[in-house]
Motif scaffolding. Sequence first.
Motif, short mmCIF file in Angstrom:
data_model
loop_
_atom_site.label_atom_id
_atom_site.label_comp_id
_atom_site.label_asym_id
_atom_site.label_seq_id
_atom_site.Cartn_x
_atom_site.Cartn_y
_atom_site.Cartn_z
N ALA A 222 -32.22 114.98 26.51
CA ALA A 222 -33.62 115.03 26.10
C ALA A 222 -33.82 115.72 24.75
CB ALA A 222 -34.46 115.75 27.16
N HIS B 46 -38.91 115.19 21.66
CA HIS B 46 -40.24 115.63 21.25
C HIS B 46 -40.63 115.09 19.88
CE1 HIS B 46 -37.60 118.49 19.19
NE2 HIS B 46 -38.60 118.71 18.36
N SER C 137 -38.11 120.35 22.97
CA SER C 137 -37.17 119.83 23.97
C SER C 137 -35.88 120.64 23.95
CB SER C 137 -36.88 118.35 23.71
OG SER C 137 -36.37 118.16 22.38
N ILE D 265 -38.32 118.17 28.27
CA ILE D 265 -39.28 118.16 27.16
C ILE D 265 -40.49 118.94 27.65
CG2 ILE D 265 -40.14 115.89 27.89
CD1 ILE D 265 -40.91 115.37 24.96
#
Length: 423
Positions: free
Chosen positions: A233, A237, A254, A259
């Motif tokens: 992840a 963002h 993140s 996130i």
Amino acid sequence: MDVNYKNQKRYKTAKYPIRQPLFITGLIWLLSRIMLIGKKWKVEKINMEGLKPPYMMLSNHMYFIDFELAAMGTGMHRVNNVVSIDGYYRRPWLLELIGAICTRKFTMDMHLIKSIYKVIRRGDVLSMYPEARYSPAGVTSYLPESLGRLVKRAGAPVVVVIHHGNHLHSPFWNFRNKRRVPMHTVMKQVLTAEQLKDMSPEEINDVIRAEFAYDDYRYQKDNGILIKEKFRAEGLHKILYQCPHCMAESKMASKGTEIFCTECGKRWEWQEDGYLRALEGETEFDHIPDWFMWEREQVRKQIENGEYSFCDDVDIYSMPRCWRFEYLGKGRLTHDPECGFTVEGFYNGRDYRINRTPLQTNSLHVEYDYCYIKPFDCVDISTENDSFYCYPTKDNVITKLAFATEILYEKALRETPKKSARN
């Protein structure tokens, strides 16, 4: 007012590409095959039996690996690729040798069109990426309405290449950390030369857009692919910049597999199967492209309500030539519905001001952690003979700028039909 480069010559993009030497064609295939060692990939061909050049190859774009997989499909057919000028950085001789066609993104480049037709006339493959950018969310980006006219006039068969899994393997917002994902490339002849004769540009566009529909996260779900990397992840963002819980913009961050919003504290986990799950409360969006497209609609509402504008102090680099980026110092970047983009600064004893109206810029070249200059987010505002790489002071704003650029272009097309017809 242009930048005062004094006696510095600019790189001439208005030149015809050479015909790719056959030994280069074979070398590209071999090197691409070597680069794919250790990766799980497949190239599937549909309606390609007996097809020989010339033809136009239109591909979606995820990362550099797209070129390698496309080379597996074209084999020993000579290919001329349309390449943005930043791809020529420090190696224009190499790009010229392989027959690349240089252009500056999202500009009115008439010589590019001439070069495309020249490649088709001499019987080779013309390869281009009509979205003109890496896909930020693994789904179809903007396709210009002029594409149908270009294809119609070329009169050559059209092959659409869709790469599945390439975004998951090397997402644009975190391309340095690769994931173990199987990649499946589909090459499909979607239009023959005979079919093109009886079709309008609008009908051609309809066919291409239908064939260009893709969603890498749907591909992940349909094929039961699990991404187990613990960093999966990190960087997400950058495209999911607005919190759907508290509506704050540019406050997302993140880390690892999560996130989260630094404003309200809400967190989502990006699970191994590609779905998002809120750690507490409602999961507003479990499908990443849905969140991404929701943000786009929020920008559209701001524009329609007269609430959109952008202004920031930026570090500005330009690329008049291919051998280095010129640091132009501090400047100012503004974007508004009336004037479009304006880049202003002072260099070599003289002010400069670059303006691109909404109708001149149908989309925006954005870069996350741009490796050629410095590893931060930037946008590229190009003219027909220069490119300006602007690094904002504000955090995490470039995805929104890209949304606004495309929406304002669509709005300008509707409001100025005569101008749009000429363009």
